[in-house]
Enzyme design. Structure first.
Site, PDB file in Angstrom:
ATOM      1  N   GLU A 203       0.348  -1.464   0.065  1.00 20.45           N
ATOM      2  CA  GLU A 203       0.037   0.330  -0.215  1.00 20.45           C
ATOM      3  C   GLU A 203       0.954   1.355  -0.024  1.00 20.45           C
ATOM      4  OE1 GLU A 203      -2.312   0.792   3.566  1.00 20.45           O
ATOM      5  OE2 GLU A 203      -3.313   2.312   3.052  1.00 20.45           O
ATOM      6  N   ASP A 281     -12.419  -0.103   3.482  1.00 15.98           N
ATOM      7  CA  ASP A 281     -11.246  -0.076   4.262  1.00 15.98           C
ATOM      8  C   ASP A 281     -11.600   0.510   5.883  1.00 15.98           C
ATOM      9  OD1 ASP A 281      -8.004   0.178   5.448  1.00 15.98           O
ATOM     10  OD2 ASP A 281      -7.915   1.414   4.189  1.00 15.98           O
TER      11      ASP A 281
HETATM   12 ZN   LIG Z   1      -6.495  -2.071   5.678  1.00 16.16          ZN
END
Ligand SMILES: [Zn+2]
Length: 339
Positions: A203, A281
């Protein structure tokens, strides 16, 4: 012309949702009021805060806002409300299975310690699941900013409570800090205890962090993993092994991992055969929930309804849902496409 179906009616599994991050913004305001917590304007403005987590200061700010929101969860009834509302929001978005991720350590001080906190959370998930009819399980996530020994303690605890609804073990927070390798023992404990390994990687840092998750932690799923798109060989490896990336497009844009929705490499992963499970998320901070991620795939990446159905199937297949739940969801995906 292709018919456009309602993505909120598309059955899917939600595999990447953080605990406090799942809170409704209106609930946060009510809880802050209840406890007299003064929230920063970024959390009260009615709009998601402007964040940029691609540098450490930006990430720190994001974490601070998250911590502020978490500080409003003080009693078991707050936890129950949070989980019930997360389930309701998920159901409204077509979710047929939700795996919620939590580091119980950070709730422990206000809920009487680590074990009471975990029990309160597991009870809340069990109750919300029964009340709403949504299948729910828990991933216990260690914090990579803390000592690896803490992660081992958490892994042992997660294994001990596996029969109470814990299906996986994760690793979250700033990827730029600490090595995945430092947490290999914790993940070994979790895997040997039958838990699915699902660390965050790829990420904030590039393909190497995804490789570390595979090599050092034997990840079955990767939280995010989008930066694997920068390495075709890694994409092939993920596809060959069937490792699912829990891709959260709105989060990526909100945190500045990608500039615009069209920059999130959904097409690259999809065409490479890497299974994906779209996730929200932290809807509290990023302003959109599960169905919006599928909308984004349609709007910015031209996913057809058949392709969206395939994304939904991939999310179901990557879940820890029992076989009968998976079969039912997969059949319902086909029915959506046939409608
Ligand atoms: Zn996450």
């Amino acid at each position: 012309m292709e018919r456009v179906r309602d993505v909120r009616l598309l059955p899917k599994a939600h595999l990447h949702l953080h605990f406090t991050g799942s809170m409704r913004p209106t609930t946060l305001l009510e809880l802050a009021d209840k406890y007299g917590v003064h929230l920063p304007e970024a959390l009260t403005g009615g709009e998601p805060p402007k964040l940029r987590a691609t540098d450490e200061r930006g990430w720190f700010r994001f974490q601070r806002l998250y911590d502020m929101a978490r500080s409003c969860l003080r009693e078991p009834e707050d936890i129950q409300r949070l989980v019930r509302e997360a389930a309701q929001e998920d159901l409204a978005d077509g979710s047929g299975w939700l795996e919620i991720q939590v580091d119980p350590t950070s709730y422990a001080p206000r809920l009487g310690g680590l074990i009471p906190a975990l029990e309160i959370i597991l009870d809340a998930v069990d109750t919300a699941s029964r009340e709403t009819g949504l299948g729910m399980r828990v991933l216990v996530a260690a914090n990579r900013m803390k000592h690896p020994l803490d992660a081992r303690t958490l892994a042992r605890l997660a294994v001990r409570y596996a029969d109470r609804g814990i299906v996986g073990f994760g690793l979250s927070n700033d990827e730029r800090r600490g090595m995945a390798r430092d947490f290999d023992r914790a993940f070994a404990i979790a895997r040997e205890g039958g838990l699915l390994a699902a660390p965050h990687g790829g990420e904030l840092t590039g393909p190497s962090s995804v490789r570390d998750c595979l090599d050092d932690l034997h990840a079955a799923r990767i939280g995010h993993g989008v930066r694997a798109a920068e390495d075709p060989r890694l994409l092939k490896r993920l596809a060959d092994k069937g490792v699912t990336c829990e891709v959260c497009p709105s989060s990526n844009v909100a945190l500045g991992v990608y500039e615009k929705p069209e920059d999130v490499p959904l097409r690259t992963l999809f065409e490479a055969g890497v299974p994906m499970a779209l996730g929200a998320d932290d809807p509290l901070l990023f302003g959109s929930r599960l169905a919006a991620q599928y909308e984004l795939a349609r709007e910015y990446h031209g996913f057809t309804d058949a392709e969206l159905a395939e994304l939904a199937r991939q999310s179901v297949r990557a879940s820890a849902a029992p076989e009968d739940v998976r079969e039912k969801l997969l059949a319902d995906v086909d029915a959506w496409l046939a409608s």
